[in-house]
Design a protein around this motif. Sequence first.
Motif, PDB file in Angstrom:
ATOM      1  N   ALA A  66      -7.534   3.286  -6.195  1.00 44.42           N
ATOM      2  CA  ALA A  66      -7.976   4.166  -5.106  1.00 44.42           C
ATOM      3  C   ALA A  66      -9.453   4.504  -5.256  1.00 44.42           C
ATOM      4  O   ALA A  66      -9.914   4.887  -6.334  1.00 44.42           O
ATOM      5  N   THR A  89       0.851  -1.193   0.000  1.00 40.50           N
ATOM      6  CA  THR A  89       0.000   0.000   0.000  1.00 40.50           C
ATOM      7  C   THR A  89       0.886   1.243   0.000  1.00 40.50           C
ATOM      8  O   THR A  89       2.115   1.155   0.028  1.00 40.50           O
ATOM      9  N   ARG A  90       0.248   2.397   0.022  1.00 37.64           N
ATOM     10  CA  ARG A  90       0.976   3.624   0.315  1.00 37.64           C
ATOM     11  C   ARG A  90       1.300   3.654   1.805  1.00 37.64           C
ATOM     12  O   ARG A  90       0.576   3.082   2.612  1.00 37.64           O
ATOM     13  N   GLU A 134       0.812   5.236   4.792  1.00 41.56           N
ATOM     14  CA  GLU A 134      -0.118   6.229   5.327  1.00 41.56           C
ATOM     15  C   GLU A 134      -0.422   5.981   6.797  1.00 41.56           C
ATOM     16  O   GLU A 134      -1.553   6.109   7.246  1.00 41.56           O
ATOM     17  N   LEU A 190      -8.526   0.184   4.981  1.00 43.55           N
ATOM     18  CA  LEU A 190      -7.885   1.407   5.449  1.00 43.55           C
ATOM     19  C   LEU A 190      -7.380   2.294   4.326  1.00 43.55           C
ATOM     20  O   LEU A 190      -7.382   3.522   4.455  1.00 43.55           O
ATOM     21  N   ARG A 191      -6.941   1.667   3.208  1.00 44.31           N
ATOM     22  CA  ARG A 191      -6.288   2.456   2.163  1.00 44.31           C
ATOM     23  C   ARG A 191      -6.221   1.646   0.863  1.00 44.31           C
ATOM     24  O   ARG A 191      -6.413   0.424   0.890  1.00 44.31           O
ATOM     25  N   PRO A 192      -5.931   2.312  -0.280  1.00 42.58           N
ATOM     26  CA  PRO A 192      -5.773   1.566  -1.526  1.00 42.58           C
ATOM     27  C   PRO A 192      -4.710   0.484  -1.369  1.00 42.58           C
ATOM     28  O   PRO A 192      -3.645   0.717  -0.787  1.00 42.58           O
ATOM     29  N   THR A 193      -5.005  -0.702  -1.900  1.00 38.84           N
ATOM     30  CA  THR A 193      -4.179  -1.872  -1.629  1.00 38.84           C
ATOM     31  C   THR A 193      -3.913  -2.684  -2.895  1.00 38.84           C
ATOM     32  O   THR A 193      -4.815  -2.894  -3.698  1.00 38.84           O
TER      33      THR A 193
END
Length: 260
Positions: free
Chosen positions: A120, A13-14, A16, A83-86
């Motif tokens: 995303a 992921t990013r 973050e 939680l976030r782009p994966t």
Amino acid sequence: MATDQGVYLYAVTRDEGEGPGDVAGVAGAPVRQLAHRGLAAFFSTVSLAEFGEEALRRSMEDLAWLEETARSHHRVVEAVAALRPTAPVRLVTVYTGEAQVRELLDERHEQFAAVLARVAGRREWGVKAYAVPGREEPVTDQQGASPGAAYLNRRRAALRSREADWRRAAEHARAVHEALMDIAVVGRCHRAQDPQLSGRREQMVLNGAYLVDDERAAEFAQAVEDVAGREVAVELVGPWAPYSFAALDQDGEAARGDAS
């Protein structure tokens, strides 16, 4: 890291912030996060006695082990994706240590960044369509035909009926796919599953995966309901992390979704 241990990778992921907390990984191992150049890799430290090359050759033939490992892998990926782009990593991807994971993030940094930008705000949905058997037309036995010939006539008629059902269902499935592509960002058709895997007796005529903007999820689900028809039974599954649209191929290029 001890030489008898390896790194089991789940997703990239990013970078973050914090990860998904105390979610358990494969073999009950804790999930850790490695941050490097703006990216974050989620992994577990595992025993090579279970996840080494030789051990995996044996374990991959153990359906119970494979199912439990896949379930744990999926659980971690979904917790991260919430939680976030994966970018999920393929099942049982094992490296020798954290240094090798950093090399991966270095070598494929641009590809991972491109994948994460593409997924995303989007999730993967699956749509499966199954041929609905039609009613077989009655066959009138020809006068004077022997019992054997009459049986063959009925058999041929039944086969023609099933073939016609399948052709109609396949045409309907193509129309379903085209309608859903009007909403999805991108989609692809996977190989149809065998009834032993699908758990259904009917023949699968569509095994589609679609990357859909989160704000259009309800619209997509309604479209699936609208396009279901008499010829096919349609099943909507998901949403999931974008497994079909976030993988990297062996050359490091971002795998593209398609409608082929």
